[in-house]
Design a protein around this motif. Structure first.
Motif, short mmCIF file in Angstrom:
data_model
loop_
_atom_site.label_atom_id
_atom_site.label_comp_id
_atom_site.label_asym_id
_atom_site.label_seq_id
_atom_site.Cartn_x
_atom_site.Cartn_y
_atom_site.Cartn_z
N LYS A 58 -0.59 -0.03 18.15
CA LYS A 58 -1.76 -0.70 18.67
C LYS A 58 -2.86 0.31 18.87
O LYS A 58 -2.63 1.48 19.13
CB LYS A 58 -1.42 -1.46 19.92
CG LYS A 58 -0.99 -0.61 21.08
CD LYS A 58 -0.54 -1.47 22.24
CE LYS A 58 0.18 -0.65 23.19
NZ LYS A 58 -0.16 -0.21 24.36
N GLU B 194 4.37 -13.22 22.47
CA GLU B 194 3.79 -12.03 23.09
C GLU B 194 2.35 -12.31 23.52
O GLU B 194 1.58 -12.90 22.76
CB GLU B 194 3.78 -10.85 22.12
CG GLU B 194 5.10 -10.14 21.99
CD GLU B 194 6.20 -10.99 21.35
OE1 GLU B 194 7.26 -11.08 21.98
OE2 GLU B 194 6.00 -11.56 20.29
N VAL C 240 -3.45 -4.77 17.05
CA VAL C 240 -2.03 -4.46 17.06
C VAL C 240 -1.58 -4.42 15.61
O VAL C 240 -2.10 -5.16 14.77
CB VAL C 240 -1.19 -5.48 17.88
CG1 VAL C 240 -1.51 -5.37 19.35
CG2 VAL C 240 -1.39 -6.88 17.39
N ALA C 241 -0.63 -3.54 15.32
CA ALA C 241 -0.20 -3.35 13.94
C ALA C 241 1.28 -2.99 13.90
O ALA C 241 1.82 -2.47 14.88
CB ALA C 241 -1.01 -2.24 13.28
N GLN C 242 1.89 -3.28 12.78
CA GLN C 242 3.27 -2.84 12.54
C GLN C 242 3.36 -2.35 11.11
O GLN C 242 2.88 -3.01 10.18
CB GLN C 242 4.27 -3.96 12.77
CG GLN C 242 5.70 -3.46 12.60
CD GLN C 242 6.72 -4.41 13.17
OE1 GLN C 242 6.41 -5.41 13.80
NE2 GLN C 242 7.97 -4.09 12.95
N THR C 243 4.00 -1.19 10.94
CA THR C 243 4.14 -0.56 9.63
C THR C 243 5.59 -0.59 9.20
O THR C 243 6.49 -0.34 10.00
CB THR C 243 3.63 0.89 9.68
OG1 THR C 243 2.25 0.87 10.07
CG2 THR C 243 3.77 1.58 8.33
N ILE C 244 5.80 -0.90 7.92
CA ILE C 244 7.15 -0.85 7.34
C ILE C 244 7.13 0.07 6.12
O ILE C 244 6.09 0.24 5.49
CB ILE C 244 7.65 -2.25 6.92
CG1 ILE C 244 6.78 -2.84 5.81
CG2 ILE C 244 7.75 -3.17 8.11
CD1 ILE C 244 7.41 -4.01 5.08
N THR D 43 4.01 2.71 2.27
CA THR D 43 4.15 1.84 3.45
C THR D 43 3.17 0.67 3.37
O THR D 43 2.16 0.73 2.67
CB THR D 43 3.87 2.61 4.75
OG1 THR D 43 2.52 3.07 4.74
CG2 THR D 43 4.84 3.76 4.95
N THR E 165 1.18 -2.01 6.27
CA THR E 165 0.88 -2.25 7.68
C THR E 165 0.20 -3.59 7.81
O THR E 165 -0.78 -3.87 7.12
CB THR E 165 -0.05 -1.14 8.23
OG1 THR E 165 0.59 0.13 8.07
CG2 THR E 165 -0.36 -1.37 9.70
N ARG F 31 -1.89 -6.10 10.38
CA ARG F 31 -2.76 -5.94 11.55
C ARG F 31 -3.27 -7.29 12.03
O ARG F 31 -3.65 -8.13 11.23
CB ARG F 31 -3.98 -5.10 11.22
CG ARG F 31 -3.68 -3.69 10.92
CD ARG F 31 -4.96 -2.85 10.70
NE ARG F 31 -4.60 -1.59 10.12
CZ ARG F 31 -4.06 -0.57 10.78
NH1 ARG F 31 -3.87 -0.68 12.07
NH2 ARG F 31 -3.73 0.52 10.16
N GLN G 260 5.53 -12.74 10.03
CA GLN G 260 6.41 -12.37 8.93
C GLN G 260 5.57 -11.89 7.74
O GLN G 260 4.44 -12.33 7.54
CB GLN G 260 7.35 -13.49 8.53
CG GLN G 260 6.72 -14.74 7.99
CD GLN G 260 7.74 -15.85 7.78
OE1 GLN G 260 8.59 -16.10 8.63
NE2 GLN G 260 7.66 -16.50 6.64
N THR H 163 14.33 -14.76 13.00
CA THR H 163 14.91 -13.43 13.01
C THR H 163 16.27 -13.43 12.32
O THR H 163 17.11 -14.28 12.59
CB THR H 163 15.08 -12.93 14.45
OG1 THR H 163 13.81 -12.99 15.10
CG2 THR H 163 15.61 -11.53 14.50
#
Length: 131
Positions: free
Chosen positions: A1, A22, A34-38, A98, A100, A102, A116, A129
């Motif tokens: 984040k 959330e 907010v972010a998530q990286t894979i 990668t 990401t 956002r 997702q 999940t």
């Protein structure tokens, strides 16, 4: 984040009426997110979808998928206090390592659930999940 305070897990009732969503507090600037990286290097079409709602009012937020080599094109959406699923798609042709996702909520307090990322152009039904 970036620029956002503590994201409170399982603090909002999700679209299925269970407290698993959330709450994401308002940030200080319009670019706070907010972010998530894979780790994933697959090129082609990708779709990021997420259920969102505002904690008050009808703010706009943006969704984006980036890679380690490219910044994606953001999709701006308008939220209400009711849950709605939003999606953004992007085609990646450049080699990368990668991805990401956002949610750029800026100065807006929002709630999120059921995010997702899928290797398709259109959002798939929510899959939950995997355990």
């Amino acid at each position: 984040k970036t620029g956002i305070g503590t994201v409170t897990a399982n603090s909002a009732t999700d679209p299925k009426l269970v407290a698993t969503a959330e709450n994401i507090p308002a940030g200080a600037t319009s670019t706070d997110n907010v972010a998530q990286t894979i780790t994933n290097s697959t090129t082609g079409d990708w779709n990021f979808s997420v259920w969102l709602r505002s904690q008050s009012g009808t703010p706009t937020v943006s969704l984006r998928i980036d890679t380690s080599a490219e910044t994606g094109v953001a999709r701006t959406v308008t939220l209400s206090t009711n849950w709605k699923r939003f999606a953004v798609s992007q085609n990646f042709a450049t080699a990368h390592t990668t991805k990401t996702v956002r949610i750029i909520s800026g100065t807006n307090a929002i709630s999120a659930w059921g995010a997702q990322l899928d290797p398709v152009i259109e959002a798939r039904p929510y899959s939950g999940t995997l355990t």
